[in-house]
Scaffold this active site. Structure first.
Site, PDB file in Angstrom:
ATOM      1  N   SER A  49     -70.718  37.839 -49.847  1.00 40.34           N
ATOM      2  CA  SER A  49     -71.471  36.586 -49.932  1.00 40.34           C
ATOM      3  C   SER A  49     -72.262  36.416 -51.211  1.00 40.34           C
ATOM      4  O   SER A  49     -72.904  35.375 -51.405  1.00 40.34           O
ATOM      5  CB  SER A  49     -72.412  36.448 -48.729  1.00 40.34           C
ATOM      6  OG  SER A  49     -71.683  36.055 -47.578  1.00 40.34           O
ATOM      7  N   LYS A  52     -71.555  33.188 -52.938  1.00 37.54           N
ATOM      8  CA  LYS A  52     -72.274  31.933 -52.717  1.00 37.54           C
ATOM      9  C   LYS A  52     -73.274  31.631 -53.832  1.00 37.54           C
ATOM     10  O   LYS A  52     -73.726  30.486 -53.951  1.00 37.54           O
ATOM     11  CB  LYS A  52     -72.965  31.953 -51.356  1.00 37.54           C
ATOM     12  CG  LYS A  52     -71.991  32.017 -50.179  1.00 37.54           C
ATOM     13  CD  LYS A  52     -72.717  31.941 -48.848  1.00 37.54           C
ATOM     14  CE  LYS A  52     -71.742  31.942 -47.676  1.00 37.54           C
ATOM     15  NZ  LYS A  52     -71.283  33.292 -47.310  1.00 37.54           N
ATOM     16  N   SER A 109     -76.473  32.129 -45.044  1.00 31.71           N
ATOM     17  CA  SER A 109     -75.212  32.548 -45.655  1.00 31.71           C
ATOM     18  C   SER A 109     -74.044  32.007 -44.838  1.00 31.71           C
ATOM     19  O   SER A 109     -73.070  32.699 -44.551  1.00 31.71           O
ATOM     20  CB  SER A 109     -75.123  34.074 -45.763  1.00 31.71           C
ATOM     21  OG  SER A 109     -74.178  34.447 -46.747  1.00 31.71           O
TER      22      SER A 109
END
Length: 397
Positions: A49, A52, A109
């Site tokens: 993640s 992101k 997330s």
């Protein structure tokens, strides 16, 4: 003064604890980009993640350029709604503002929101991922390839600690105001409060102000963190933690070392263990990755005139990735074309895996000229024409 740190094991961290092939770290000065310390900073790792952060970067780019507004509606498709957790759980047709979507990917997330953002800006997540990869190249992230906006497992999605350090530093430099979103402690949506996955560092470390955690099984627990003390900023990145708390303790140790507080670092360091080497396997970027990058460049430069830049030169095959990477980078420098890019393409044979050192993003004339020059100097070189697959990708645009 801005200082960037990417998690690096220092001399006070036992070497036996940082042997995992999933572990990597780096610490750099954010004002100058100078590396303070590093462990395997250029080895391929899964971003999870941390991906992101780049998704947010493209949002900030769009808002800054006036191509998007925080009040714009992001609509969830069936594809976005079907994304696996972590997610908000909106159904197909669900809506939220762009600002709410940003906060959802920073705090929760949320993978479903990341997909919806990608589709909002580029109609499809693969198309958005190509733009992410193109942006990575523009920022100097040489070894990163994005295949999605969330960081969910994908065999072609790779990065390095050095590249994530570059992304963190450029986030703060290019978007200093919007960067403050990464300090958000919690996000409320439709009556439910979502706490930031990075809350332990944000609330427990003096001066911490961002930025992002990540985890998938193939990567272990990852983290980019940032803190400011006495006008000095340090950003730290670590890959391969065996748990969130252990990753965070390691982060604290690295930050303390960088800020010159070793006593506290030693107190925080016990028990740091990292993901086992036994089941770690991260492939390097290869032919499919080059096709993705070229597709991104074609999309970004569509409508411009000039010859296609989809030729490659190969300057040798080596037994290790590091040898190939070094040779490819040396060749890239000697070719002297700004758009040229380094690639390492693994190939399996009877005697094991060889790593082909390549320079990509060249025109046919540039590739031939580069090889002619190398052969004059009795150096190996092979020109590689675009494959049919790459040609079909170019046609689709």
């Amino acid at each position: 003064m801005l200082v960037l740190v990417v998690f690096v094991a220092t001399s006070t961290a036992p070497r036996a604890q940082i042997g995992s092939e999933r572990y990597a770290s780096i610490v750099i000065d954010g004002a100058t980009g100078q590396v303070i310390s590093a462990v395997d900073p250029d080895e391929a790792r899964r971003p999870a993640s941390l991906t992101k952060v780049m998704t947010a970067f493209l949002i900030f780019d769009a808002v800054s350029a006036g191509r998007a507004r925080w009040s714009d509606e992001v609509v969830f498709s069936a594809t976005a709604a079907a994304a696996p957790p972590s997610k908000l759980g909106l159904r197909a047709g669900g809506r939220m503002t762009l600002e709410q979507a940003l906060l959802a990917i920073i705090t929760k997330s949320a993978n479903d929101v990341a997909v919806a953002i990608a589709e909002h800006f580029a109609d499809s997540e693969p198309a958005f991922a190509r733009l992410m990869t193109l942006k990575a190249r523009q920022l100097g992230m040489r070894d990163t390839v994005f295949r999605n906006a969330s960081g969910l497992p994908n065999p072609g999605q790779v990065t390095t600690a050095r590249d994530m350090a570059t992304l963190g530093r450029r986030m703060i430099i290019d978007h200093p105001t919007y960067y403050s979103y990464f300090a958000t402690d919690r996000f409320a949506f439709r009556g439910k409060v979502h706490h930031n996955h990075n809350s332990r560092i944000l609330s427990g470390y003096e001066g911490a102000d961002g930025i992002k955690t990540g985890y998938i099984r193939d990567s272990g627990f990852n983290l980019i963190a940032s803190a400011v003390r006495d006008g000095r900023r340090i950003i730290a990145v670590v890959f391969g933690g065996s748990s969130g708390p252990e990753r965070d303790r390691h982060m604290v140790a690295l930050l303390d070392d960088a800020f010159g507080t070793p006593g506290r670092a030693m107190a925080a360091r016990p028990g740091i263990s990292l993901v086992s080497r036994a089941n770690a396997s991260v492939p390097t970027a290869g032919t499919a990755d080059r096709a993705a990058m070229r597709g991104a460049e074609r999309q970004a430069t569509r409508g411009r005139s000039g010859p296609a830049t989809d030729w490659t030169v190969q300057v040798g095959a080596y037994s290790t990735r590091n040898q190939a990477l070094s040779a490819a980078r040396e060749a890239e420098r000697s070719i002297g074309i700004a758009r040229a890019e380094t690639e390492v393409a693994p190939t399996r044979g009877r005697r094991g895996t060889l790593f082909r050192a390549q320079v990509t993003n060249l025109t046919a004339a540039e590739a031939r000229e580069a090889c002619a020059d190398r052969k004059k100097r009795k150096q190996p070189c092979l020109t590689i024409a675009p494959s049919r697959e790459a040609a079909s990708t170019r046609t689709r645009g």
